[in-house]
Design a protein around this motif. Sequence first.
Motif, PDB file in Angstrom:
ATOM      1  N   ALA A 180       0.798  -1.218   0.000  1.00 33.92           N
ATOM      2  CA  ALA A 180       0.000   0.000   0.000  1.00 33.92           C
ATOM      3  C   ALA A 180       0.835   1.275   0.000  1.00 33.92           C
ATOM      4  O   ALA A 180       0.299   2.355  -0.239  1.00 33.92           O
ATOM      5  N   ILE A 181       2.128   1.188   0.271  1.00 31.81           N
ATOM      6  CA  ILE A 181       2.936   2.397   0.464  1.00 31.81           C
ATOM      7  C   ILE A 181       2.928   3.316  -0.754  1.00 31.81           C
ATOM      8  O   ILE A 181       2.683   4.529  -0.619  1.00 31.81           O
ATOM      9  N   PRO A 182       3.178   2.831  -1.987  1.00 28.95           N
ATOM     10  CA  PRO A 182       3.146   3.759  -3.128  1.00 28.95           C
ATOM     11  C   PRO A 182       1.792   4.435  -3.303  1.00 28.95           C
ATOM     12  O   PRO A 182       1.715   5.630  -3.606  1.00 28.95           O
ATOM     13  N   LEU A 183       0.709   3.675  -3.114  1.00 30.32           N
ATOM     14  CA  LEU A 183      -0.618   4.261  -3.248  1.00 30.32           C
ATOM     15  C   LEU A 183      -0.912   5.249  -2.127  1.00 30.32           C
ATOM     16  O   LEU A 183      -1.583   6.267  -2.347  1.00 30.32           O
ATOM     17  N   ALA A 184      -0.415   4.956  -0.918  1.00 33.24           N
ATOM     18  CA  ALA A 184      -0.658   5.852   0.212  1.00 33.24           C
ATOM     19  C   ALA A 184      -0.012   7.207   0.013  1.00 33.24           C
ATOM     20  O   ALA A 184      -0.447   8.214   0.602  1.00 33.24           O
ATOM     21  N   MET A 185       1.020   7.275  -0.807  1.00 27.07           N
ATOM     22  CA  MET A 185       1.692   8.538  -1.077  1.00 27.07           C
ATOM     23  C   MET A 185       0.947   9.394  -2.108  1.00 27.07           C
ATOM     24  O   MET A 185       1.165  10.611  -2.192  1.00 27.07           O
ATOM     25  N   MET A 186       0.063   8.787  -2.884  1.00 33.34           N
ATOM     26  CA  MET A 186      -0.528   9.487  -4.017  1.00 33.34           C
ATOM     27  C   MET A 186      -1.462  10.640  -3.634  1.00 33.34           C
ATOM     28  O   MET A 186      -1.415  11.704  -4.267  1.00 33.34           O
ATOM     29  N   PRO A 187      -2.353  10.503  -2.617  1.00 31.35           N
ATOM     30  CA  PRO A 187      -3.200  11.650  -2.293  1.00 31.35           C
ATOM     31  C   PRO A 187      -2.403  12.890  -1.898  1.00 31.35           C
ATOM     32  O   PRO A 187      -2.715  14.002  -2.344  1.00 31.35           O
ATOM     33  N   GLY A 188      -1.383  12.720  -1.077  1.00 34.06           N
ATOM     34  CA  GLY A 188      -0.566  13.857  -0.683  1.00 34.06           C
ATOM     35  C   GLY A 188       0.174  14.464  -1.857  1.00 34.06           C
ATOM     36  O   GLY A 188       0.231  15.693  -2.021  1.00 34.06           O
ATOM     37  N   LEU A 189       0.760  13.620  -2.715  1.00 34.46           N
ATOM     38  CA  LEU A 189       1.461  14.127  -3.890  1.00 34.46           C
ATOM     39  C   LEU A 189       0.506  14.844  -4.843  1.00 34.46           C
ATOM     40  O   LEU A 189       0.855  15.884  -5.429  1.00 34.46           O
ATOM     41  N   ALA A 190      -0.706  14.291  -4.996  1.00 35.93           N
ATOM     42  CA  ALA A 190      -1.692  14.934  -5.861  1.00 35.93           C
ATOM     43  C   ALA A 190      -2.065  16.310  -5.330  1.00 35.93           C
ATOM     44  O   ALA A 190      -2.233  17.267  -6.110  1.00 35.93           O
ATOM     45  N   PHE A 191      -2.190  16.430  -4.006  1.00 37.73           N
ATOM     46  CA  PHE A 191      -2.514  17.728  -3.410  1.00 37.73           C
ATOM     47  C   PHE A 191      -1.393  18.728  -3.677  1.00 37.73           C
ATOM     48  O   PHE A 191      -1.641  19.886  -4.050  1.00 37.73           O
ATOM     49  N   ILE A 192      -0.148  18.295  -3.485  1.00 34.69           N
ATOM     50  CA  ILE A 192       0.998  19.191  -3.722  1.00 34.69           C
ATOM     51  C   ILE A 192       1.029  19.665  -5.169  1.00 34.69           C
ATOM     52  O   ILE A 192       1.171  20.866  -5.455  1.00 34.69           O
ATOM     53  N   ILE A 193       0.881  18.731  -6.120  1.00 32.71           N
ATOM     54  CA  ILE A 193       0.956  19.089  -7.536  1.00 32.71           C
ATOM     55  C   ILE A 193      -0.181  20.030  -7.916  1.00 32.71           C
ATOM     56  O   ILE A 193       0.017  21.051  -8.595  1.00 32.71           O
ATOM     57  N   ALA A 194      -1.409  19.680  -7.469  1.00 32.46           N
ATOM     58  CA  ALA A 194      -2.560  20.509  -7.834  1.00 32.46           C
ATOM     59  C   ALA A 194      -2.466  21.903  -7.241  1.00 32.46           C
ATOM     60  O   ALA A 194      -2.741  22.900  -7.926  1.00 32.46           O
ATOM     61  N   ARG A 195      -2.082  22.004  -5.977  1.00 30.73           N
ATOM     62  CA  ARG A 195      -2.007  23.322  -5.348  1.00 30.73           C
ATOM     63  C   ARG A 195      -0.875  24.153  -5.949  1.00 30.73           C
ATOM     64  O   ARG A 195      -1.007  25.373  -6.133  1.00 30.73           O
ATOM     65  N   THR A 196       0.241  23.519  -6.271  1.00 28.63           N
ATOM     66  CA  THR A 196       1.342  24.245  -6.914  1.00 28.63           C
ATOM     67  C   THR A 196       0.910  24.763  -8.279  1.00 28.63           C
ATOM     68  O   THR A 196       1.229  25.902  -8.659  1.00 28.63           O
ATOM     69  N   TRP A 197       0.174  23.947  -9.022  1.00 32.70           N
ATOM     70  CA  TRP A 197      -0.312  24.355 -10.338  1.00 32.70           C
ATOM     71  C   TRP A 197      -1.279  25.533 -10.215  1.00 32.70           C
ATOM     72  O   TRP A 197      -1.249  26.456 -11.031  1.00 32.70           O
ATOM     73  N   GLN A 198      -2.118  25.505  -9.154  1.00 34.08           N
ATOM     74  CA  GLN A 198      -3.114  26.552  -8.986  1.00 34.08           C
ATOM     75  C   GLN A 198      -2.512  27.839  -8.424  1.00 34.08           C
ATOM     76  O   GLN A 198      -2.802  28.936  -8.905  1.00 34.08           O
ATOM     77  N   ALA A 199      -1.697  27.701  -7.388  1.00 33.87           N
ATOM     78  CA  ALA A 199      -1.259  28.881  -6.632  1.00 33.87           C
ATOM     79  C   ALA A 199       0.142  29.355  -6.995  1.00 33.87           C
ATOM     80  O   ALA A 199       0.588  30.385  -6.477  1.00 33.87           O
ATOM     81  N   LYS A 200       0.839  28.607  -7.829  1.00 30.88           N
ATOM     82  CA  LYS A 200       2.196  28.977  -8.240  1.00 30.88           C
ATOM     83  C   LYS A 200       3.097  29.184  -7.015  1.00 30.88           C
ATOM     84  O   LYS A 200       3.211  28.281  -6.185  1.00 30.88           O
ATOM     85  N   TRP A 201       3.706  30.376  -6.892  1.00 31.75           N
ATOM     86  CA  TRP A 201       4.683  30.591  -5.819  1.00 31.75           C
ATOM     87  C   TRP A 201       4.049  30.692  -4.434  1.00 31.75           C
ATOM     88  O   TRP A 201       4.747  30.661  -3.429  1.00 31.75           O
ATOM     89  N   HIS A 202       2.745  30.798  -4.371  1.00 32.28           N
ATOM     90  CA  HIS A 202       2.070  30.898  -3.068  1.00 32.28           C
ATOM     91  C   HIS A 202       1.506  29.547  -2.608  1.00 32.28           C
ATOM     92  O   HIS A 202       0.633  29.506  -1.756  1.00 32.28           O
ATOM     93  N   PHE A 203       2.010  28.470  -3.194  1.00 40.04           N
ATOM     94  CA  PHE A 203       1.415  27.166  -2.923  1.00 40.04           C
ATOM     95  C   PHE A 203       1.509  26.755  -1.452  1.00 40.04           C
ATOM     96  O   PHE A 203       0.693  25.989  -0.952  1.00 40.04           O
ATOM     97  N   LEU A 204       2.518  27.261  -0.723  1.00 52.07           N
ATOM     98  CA  LEU A 204       2.676  26.867   0.682  1.00 52.07           C
ATOM     99  C   LEU A 204       1.666  27.543   1.595  1.00 52.07           C
ATOM    100  O   LEU A 204       1.319  27.007   2.656  1.00 52.07           O
ATOM    101  N   THR A 205       1.173  28.708   1.213  1.00 58.24           N
ATOM    102  CA  THR A 205       0.295  29.466   2.103  1.00 58.24           C
ATOM    103  C   THR A 205      -1.125  29.609   1.578  1.00 58.24           C
ATOM    104  O   THR A 205      -2.041  29.892   2.347  1.00 58.24           O
ATOM    105  N   SER A 206      -1.340  29.396   0.293  1.00 58.43           N
ATOM    106  CA  SER A 206      -2.668  29.599  -0.279  1.00 58.43           C
ATOM    107  C   SER A 206      -3.638  28.514   0.171  1.00 58.43           C
ATOM    108  O   SER A 206      -3.273  27.335   0.293  1.00 58.43           O
TER     109      SER A 206
END
Length: 424
Positions: A180-206
Motif C-alpha cells: 500500500a505504500i506507493p498508493l498511500a503517497m498518491m493523495p498527498g502528492l496529488a494535493f501538492i501538484i494541484a495546489r502548486t499548479w493553482q497557486a504557483k509561488w504561493h502554494f505553501l500558504t494559499s
Amino acid sequence: MSEAPPHPVDPIRWNIALAALFAGLCAVRLTLPSALFFDEVHYLPAVRNLLDLSTATNLEHPPLGKQMIALGVLVFGDNTLGWRIMSLIFGTLAVFAGMRAMWFASATRAASVLTGFFLITGFPLLVQARIAMLDIFMAGFMLLALWMCAGAVREHETARWRLAIAGVALGAAMACKWNAIPLAMMPGLAFIIARTWQAKWHFLTSNRGWPIGGMTLWEAAIWLGLVPLAIYALSYWPFLFYAEVSGNPSGLIALHAQMLDLQTQVLKPHPYQSQWWQWASNWRAIWYLYEQADGAQRGVLLIGNPLSSLLALPALAWCAWAGWKDGRRDCMALALLYAVSLGLWIVAPKPVQFYYHYLLPHCFGMAALALATQRLWQRGERLAPAVIVGGSAALFAWFYPILTAAPLDGEMAFLRWAWLPGWR
C-alpha cells in the motif's frame, strides 16, 4: 431562465444493497474447509502468538492485518468463523467504499453501481474475503481512504473530517501490507501538484483553488502525511509486550531492516509463483485448495473473471486517453492508481510473487471497466454493455462453486473450470 444543472440522485441504497449481496455471497460455506488452508497456515500461528504475546512471528509483514484477524478470534473464538469473519467484513467494506469512491469521483449513479457489480463478479475480492490473509485488510483500508479523498474533493465543506479518516485509513493500509505504500503517497502528492499548479509561488500558504478550497498545503500534510505515519507506527504496539521477538531488533528502525531482509530474501521457487504480466492477462491462477475436505472433494481457485478481467485492460487504456484528451479526472485517477499499484511489482526486489498481489490493481481495473461500460451506454451502444454485464454475471455464476469450496463430483472436476494450462 436557464435550466437547472443536472443533479443525479445518490445511489446509496444501491450501494448498500450490493454490499449486502457481496457479504451474503461470501458467507456461503465461509467456515469450509474447517482446517487451515493456503497461507492461513502462516498467519494463524502468528495471530495465536499475538493473542498470548509470546513470540512475534511472521515478521516479514506489518502487524495490523494480523491484529484484525486476532479481533475476529477474540470475538468468535479460535475456529473457522473467528479466523475468517474479519476478512468478510473488510471485503464488504472494500466493495462499498469502491462504489462510494466512484460516486464522488464521477457523480454518476451507473458508474457507482457498475463498480460494485464488477468488483463482486470479478472473483479475486470474493476469494480474498473468505480467507484469513492480509491482502483484504489492505484493500479495505485503501479503498476507504480513496472514498474519503474523493468525497473531500467533491464536498469541500466536509473535507477536514474526510481527510482525517483518509489519513487513518492510509496508515492502516500500510500497516497491513507494504504493497500500500506507493498508493498511500498518491493523495498527498496529488494535493501538492494541484495546489502548486493553482497557486504557483504561493502554494505553501494559499488555501484557494483545487483540489480543496479552504485548506492549505500545510494542513493537508498533517492529514495525509503525519497522521498515516503515526497510525502506521502505533500498529506496532504489541512489540512493546512480546516475550520474544525473532532477531531481537533494538528498535523500530532495526525491526524494519529485519523485515526488509525477510521480504527480499531469495526463496525457493514456488509452483504457483507468477509475474505481473500473467496477472494482467489472467494467465496464471492459484489453487488455494483442491483436496478431500469435510467429506467431499473441494476447491478454491484464485483467478480473475475471464471476461471482465481482460476487458479491464482496454478500459484502462481508454481511461488514460479520456483523462489526457478530455481532462476527466476520474479516468486519469484510475489509470494512475492502476499503473502505480501494478508498477510496484514490476520493480519490486521480491523474487517470488503471486497472483494475489494483483488484488488492488484488479479493483482499479474493475472500476475502469465500469466507467467504460457507462460511456458505451451514453454513446447509444446497447449490445456491448449487455454482453459485458451479462457475460460477467454468467461467468461468475459458473465459477462460483470453485470460488467457495463447494462439494465437487470427483478428483477431475477441476477441469470444468481449468480452461487454460496456467489455470491448472
